[in-house]
Design a protein around this motif. Structure first.
Motif, PDB file in Angstrom:
ATOM      1  N   LEU A  33      57.677  62.427  56.291  1.00 50.32           N
ATOM      2  CA  LEU A  33      57.177  62.900  57.570  1.00 50.32           C
ATOM      3  C   LEU A  33      55.999  62.014  57.944  1.00 50.32           C
ATOM      4  O   LEU A  33      55.077  61.836  57.145  1.00 50.32           O
ATOM      5  N   ILE A  34      56.023  61.437  59.140  1.00 54.25           N
ATOM      6  CA  ILE A  34      54.927  60.595  59.606  1.00 54.25           C
ATOM      7  C   ILE A  34      54.123  61.380  60.622  1.00 54.25           C
ATOM      8  O   ILE A  34      54.653  61.851  61.624  1.00 54.25           O
ATOM      9  N   THR A  35      52.841  61.543  60.347  1.00 57.37           N
ATOM     10  CA  THR A  35      51.976  62.367  61.191  1.00 57.37           C
ATOM     11  C   THR A  35      51.475  61.560  62.389  1.00 57.37           C
ATOM     12  O   THR A  35      51.595  60.330  62.418  1.00 57.37           O
ATOM     13  N   PRO A  36      50.886  62.222  63.389  1.00 54.44           N
ATOM     14  CA  PRO A  36      50.345  61.490  64.544  1.00 54.44           C
ATOM     15  C   PRO A  36      49.263  60.474  64.186  1.00 54.44           C
ATOM     16  O   PRO A  36      49.012  59.550  64.957  1.00 54.44           O
ATOM     17  N   LEU A  37      48.615  60.634  63.017  1.00 57.96           N
ATOM     18  CA  LEU A  37      47.608  59.677  62.576  1.00 57.96           C
ATOM     19  C   LEU A  37      48.177  58.644  61.607  1.00 57.96           C
ATOM     20  O   LEU A  37      47.431  57.861  61.022  1.00 57.96           O
ATOM     21  N   GLY A  38      49.497  58.642  61.434  1.00 58.32           N
ATOM     22  CA  GLY A  38      50.139  57.577  60.679  1.00 58.32           C
ATOM     23  C   GLY A  38      50.330  57.809  59.203  1.00 58.32           C
ATOM     24  O   GLY A  38      50.722  56.889  58.478  1.00 58.32           O
ATOM     25  N   THR A  39      50.078  59.020  58.703  1.00 60.49           N
ATOM     26  CA  THR A  39      50.315  59.298  57.287  1.00 60.49           C
ATOM     27  C   THR A  39      51.805  59.420  57.026  1.00 60.49           C
ATOM     28  O   THR A  39      52.485  60.230  57.654  1.00 60.49           O
ATOM     29  N   ILE A 179      51.605  52.083  62.564  1.00 63.12           N
ATOM     30  CA  ILE A 179      52.351  51.411  63.636  1.00 63.12           C
ATOM     31  C   ILE A 179      53.500  52.295  64.120  1.00 63.12           C
ATOM     32  O   ILE A 179      53.725  52.448  65.323  1.00 63.12           O
ATOM     33  N   GLU A 180      54.236  52.886  63.181  1.00 64.31           N
ATOM     34  CA  GLU A 180      55.345  53.771  63.572  1.00 64.31           C
ATOM     35  C   GLU A 180      54.836  54.982  64.348  1.00 64.31           C
ATOM     36  O   GLU A 180      55.447  55.398  65.341  1.00 64.31           O
ATOM     37  N   ALA A 181      53.719  55.550  63.897  1.00 62.29           N
ATOM     38  CA  ALA A 181      53.161  56.722  64.581  1.00 62.29           C
ATOM     39  C   ALA A 181      52.729  56.358  66.000  1.00 62.29           C
ATOM     40  O   ALA A 181      52.972  57.114  66.949  1.00 62.29           O
ATOM     41  N   ALA A 182      52.084  55.198  66.164  1.00 63.61           N
ATOM     42  CA  ALA A 182      51.620  54.781  67.489  1.00 63.61           C
ATOM     43  C   ALA A 182      52.793  54.567  68.435  1.00 63.61           C
ATOM     44  O   ALA A 182      52.730  54.923  69.623  1.00 63.61           O
ATOM     45  N   GLU A 183      53.889  54.005  67.913  1.00 67.39           N
ATOM     46  CA  GLU A 183      55.075  53.773  68.748  1.00 67.39           C
ATOM     47  C   GLU A 183      55.747  55.086  69.135  1.00 67.39           C
ATOM     48  O   GLU A 183      56.250  55.234  70.256  1.00 67.39           O
ATOM     49  N   PHE A 184      55.750  56.047  68.221  1.00 67.08           N
ATOM     50  CA  PHE A 184      56.477  57.304  68.471  1.00 67.08           C
ATOM     51  C   PHE A 184      55.641  58.314  69.266  1.00 67.08           C
ATOM     52  O   PHE A 184      56.115  58.886  70.244  1.00 67.08           O
ATOM     53  N   TYR A 185      54.391  58.535  68.832  1.00 68.44           N
ATOM     54  CA  TYR A 185      53.554  59.557  69.454  1.00 68.44           C
ATOM     55  C   TYR A 185      52.698  59.023  70.597  1.00 68.44           C
ATOM     56  O   TYR A 185      52.237  59.792  71.443  1.00 68.44           O
ATOM     57  N   GLY A 186      52.449  57.704  70.604  1.00 70.17           N
ATOM     58  CA  GLY A 186      51.494  57.158  71.556  1.00 70.17           C
ATOM     59  C   GLY A 186      50.073  57.385  71.077  1.00 70.17           C
ATOM     60  O   GLY A 186      49.817  57.670  69.905  1.00 70.17           O
ATOM     61  N   MET A 187      49.125  57.250  71.996  1.00 72.14           N
ATOM     62  CA  MET A 187      47.719  57.431  71.633  1.00 72.14           C
ATOM     63  C   MET A 187      47.467  58.869  71.186  1.00 72.14           C
ATOM     64  O   MET A 187      47.767  59.817  71.906  1.00 72.14           O
TER      65      MET A 187
END
Length: 299
Positions: A33-39, A179-187
């Protein structure tokens, strides 16, 4: 020898807002699971107050469901016969009590648009207040580090994972998750996570009156929140409206399905984010509870 996955320190407010899943590259590799902060995680260490527990199985094959509260919301825990140590531990615990849990993340998708997150404990233990405070402090530090890592990534939108790792402060694996989180969730809504940190510090140091300069109402931050035209309904009136919805949607006595509640609230001009804040507030006030994962019920 197979190495064990890192047990990430994470507040409920970050875990429960996660919806991006990634399967590992190798056969039989775990799902992350990738969180909005990229974990990028499939295993966590949490601490909080055990508020509710219920054995919905039987004595021979127990199936425990529990709710653990931290400074940001609730973790939902499921313990079955394949976790005998955790099942025995939770059976002996009283509510309320401080507990720490190490466990695997499990997800459930009631539909294509939503994901519900729970924890399957490997171990659950009762802890004292001092131990809880140490874990909360460590979780706040980890959240702050992830927030800064995301900030660094957003300041270099064309950077690769190798580029980010070269700047220091993160591994390549951590950079890939960001990087994945930024692409999926945005800012990410940084105010949300700063408030988690602020709440934890206020709990740890109540006499210091910790203030990170955040407005008490995060809708006052226009650069990171999409401001919609707000109705003249007060928060108290909206909570009353949500209570009425819960009564209306609880058709079988088992609680109102969250999917139905979100649709109903949206039709009344209440956004999913507002609804989450209100339901958390109602649970804090002891007016509603979650009998099972994905349902809310009036008390």
């Amino acid at each position: 020898m197979i190495s064990r996955e890192t047990a990430w320190r994470m507040f409920a407010g970050e875990l429960n807002n996660s919806s991006l899943e990634r399967k590992g590259d190798e056969e039989k590799s775990p799902t992350y699971l990738i969180t909005p902060l990229g974990t990028k995680t499939n295993r966590v260490l949490i601490a909080g107050v055990l508020l509710e527990k219920q054995n919905i199985g039987n004595d021979e094959e127990p199936l425990w469901r529990a709710r653990i509260e931290d400074v940001s919301g609730s973790y939902f825990v499921n313990v079955g016969r394949y976790q005998p140590e955790a099942a025995a531990a939770i059976a002996s615990l009283e509510t309320p009590s401080f507990v720490a849990v190490v466990g695997k993340i499990r997800t459930y998708r009631p539909d294509e648009s939503r994901i519900l997150v729970s924890i399957r404990p490997e171990r659950i233990v009762r802890i004292d207040s001092e131990t809880r405070q140490r874990i909360v402090l460590e979780t706040a530090k980890c959240t702050w580090k992830r927030l800064n890592g995301m900030k660094a990534a957003l300041s270099m939108p064309e950077a690769s994972a190798d580029d980010l790792a070269a700047t220091g402060g993160m591994t390549k694996d951590e950079a890939e998750g960001i990087i994945e989180a930024a692409e999926f969730y945005g800012m990410p809504d940084s105010s949300r996570y700063l408030k988690l940190i602020q709440s934890s510090l206020r709990m740890l140091l109540p006499e210091r009156e910790i203030d990170l300069g955040l407005p008490e109402d995060v809708v006052d931050i226009p650069d990171e929140i999409d401001l919609e035209e707000r109705s003249g309904i007060s928060d108290v009136d909206k909570e009353d409206l949500v209570l009425d919805m819960l009564g209306e949607l609880d058709k079988d006595g088992r609680g109102a399905p969250m999917d139905d509640l979100i649709r109903k609230a949206t039709s009344e001009g209440i956004t999913p984010t507002e609804l989450e804040e209100m339901t958390n507030s109602l649970m804090d006030k002891g007016l509603v509870y979650e009998p099972v994962l994905g349902r809310l019920k009036r008390i």
